[in-house]
Scaffold this motif. Sequence first.
Motif, PDB file in Angstrom:
ATOM      1  N   LEU A  86      13.028  16.339  -5.854  1.00 35.45           N
ATOM      2  CA  LEU A  86      12.499  15.328  -5.240  1.00 35.45           C
ATOM      3  C   LEU A  86      10.861  15.121  -5.275  1.00 35.45           C
ATOM      4  N   LEU A  87      10.293  15.922  -5.072  1.00 37.57           N
ATOM      5  CA  LEU A  87       8.710  16.054  -5.231  1.00 37.57           C
ATOM      6  C   LEU A  87       8.324  15.906  -6.499  1.00 37.57           C
ATOM      7  N   PHE A  88       8.883  16.362  -7.670  1.00 32.97           N
ATOM      8  CA  PHE A  88       8.736  15.939  -9.143  1.00 32.97           C
ATOM      9  C   PHE A  88       8.881  14.468  -9.153  1.00 32.97           C
ATOM     10  N   ASN A  89       9.929  13.821  -8.849  1.00 28.64           N
ATOM     11  CA  ASN A  89      10.014  12.613  -9.155  1.00 28.64           C
ATOM     12  C   ASN A  89       9.503  11.625  -8.014  1.00 28.64           C
ATOM     13  N   ASP A  90       8.406  12.197  -7.330  1.00 29.28           N
ATOM     14  CA  ASP A  90       7.441  11.270  -6.424  1.00 29.28           C
ATOM     15  C   ASP A  90       8.572  10.845  -5.466  1.00 29.28           C
ATOM     16  N   CYS A  91       9.607  11.474  -4.870  1.00 24.84           N
ATOM     17  CA  CYS A  91      10.144  11.033  -3.733  1.00 24.84           C
ATOM     18  C   CYS A  91       9.920  11.862  -2.459  1.00 24.84           C
ATOM     19  N   GLY A  92       8.705  12.001  -2.140  1.00 25.44           N
ATOM     20  CA  GLY A  92       8.122  12.524  -1.111  1.00 25.44           C
ATOM     21  C   GLY A  92       8.647  12.352   0.249  1.00 25.44           C
ATOM     22  N   ASP A  93       8.791  10.879   0.383  1.00 24.90           N
ATOM     23  CA  ASP A  93       9.477  10.165   1.765  1.00 24.90           C
ATOM     24  C   ASP A  93      10.749  10.953   1.866  1.00 24.90           C
ATOM     25  N   THR A  94      11.652  10.758   0.895  1.00 25.85           N
ATOM     26  CA  THR A  94      13.096  11.530   1.047  1.00 25.85           C
ATOM     27  C   THR A  94      12.848  12.744   1.070  1.00 25.85           C
ATOM     28  N   ARG A 147       0.982  -1.213  -0.067  1.00 24.42           N
ATOM     29  CA  ARG A 147       0.088  -0.026  -0.113  1.00 24.42           C
ATOM     30  C   ARG A 147       0.789   1.298  -0.131  1.00 24.42           C
ATOM     31  N   GLY A 148       2.296   1.266   0.092  1.00 25.44           N
ATOM     32  CA  GLY A 148       3.151   2.139   0.044  1.00 25.44           C
ATOM     33  C   GLY A 148       3.235   2.945   1.449  1.00 25.44           C
ATOM     34  N   VAL A 149       2.636   2.437   2.505  1.00 24.51           N
ATOM     35  CA  VAL A 149       2.680   3.179   3.817  1.00 24.51           C
ATOM     36  C   VAL A 149       4.010   2.918   4.476  1.00 24.51           C
ATOM     37  N   LEU A 150       4.643   1.791   4.390  1.00 24.55           N
ATOM     38  CA  LEU A 150       5.689   1.366   5.066  1.00 24.55           C
ATOM     39  C   LEU A 150       6.664   2.451   4.962  1.00 24.55           C
ATOM     40  N   ASN A 151       6.939   2.673   3.738  1.00 21.00           N
ATOM     41  CA  ASN A 151       8.042   3.560   3.421  1.00 21.00           C
ATOM     42  C   ASN A 151       7.979   5.041   4.056  1.00 21.00           C
ATOM     43  N   ARG A 152       6.507   5.488   3.886  1.00 27.81           N
ATOM     44  CA  ARG A 152       6.166   6.790   4.253  1.00 27.81           C
ATOM     45  C   ARG A 152       6.299   6.763   5.887  1.00 27.81           C
TER      46      ARG A 152
END
Length: 147
Positions: A84-92, A39-44
Motif C-alpha cells: 500500500l505504501l509503495f503504491n502511494d495508498c497511505g490513506d488506505t 490539494r489531496g487533503v479530503l481523502n486523508r
Amino acid sequence: MSRSIETGARRKTGGFAALQSMADQPNLDEALKEALESRGVLNRLKAKVRAEIYKLVDHPSRGPHTKLLSNQKLIMNELIREYLLFNDCGDTASVFIPEAGQPEVPFDRAFLASRLGIQEDAITRQNPLLHALVSKACRVGWDADNV
C-alpha cells in the motif's frame, strides 16, 4: 476604500476578511470541498476519521487497537502495508494498520525479505516484496494470469 487598501486589510487580518467574503458565496461548501480535494487533503481526512472511528468502536476503553496475531499473519499484513505504501495508498494504510492490529512501526524490509527467502537485488528493491513473491511463484509454475 480603495482596492489596494482593502487587499492590505485582508492580509493583515490573516485572511479572515477573505474568508468572510467567501462565506457570502452561495456554493461555499462545494468550493471548499473542491479545494480540499484538489490539494489531496479530503481523502486523508476521511481516512483518518475512519481509522479513529474504528478504534473507538472496536475498543472504546482500551486505547490503541491490539490483537494477538500469529507470526504468519503479522508478516502477511506487513506485506500488505508495504504494498500500500509503495503504491502511494497511505490513506488506505492508515485505516488498515490499526484495523489489522499491526504495530505502528513497520518491520524492516531486509528482515522480511530474509524471512521470506527473497534475495534482494537492484530489481527487487524497485518493487514491494509482494511483487517478488508473486514473481517467484510464477517462476515455479504458478500461473498468475489464470487465477
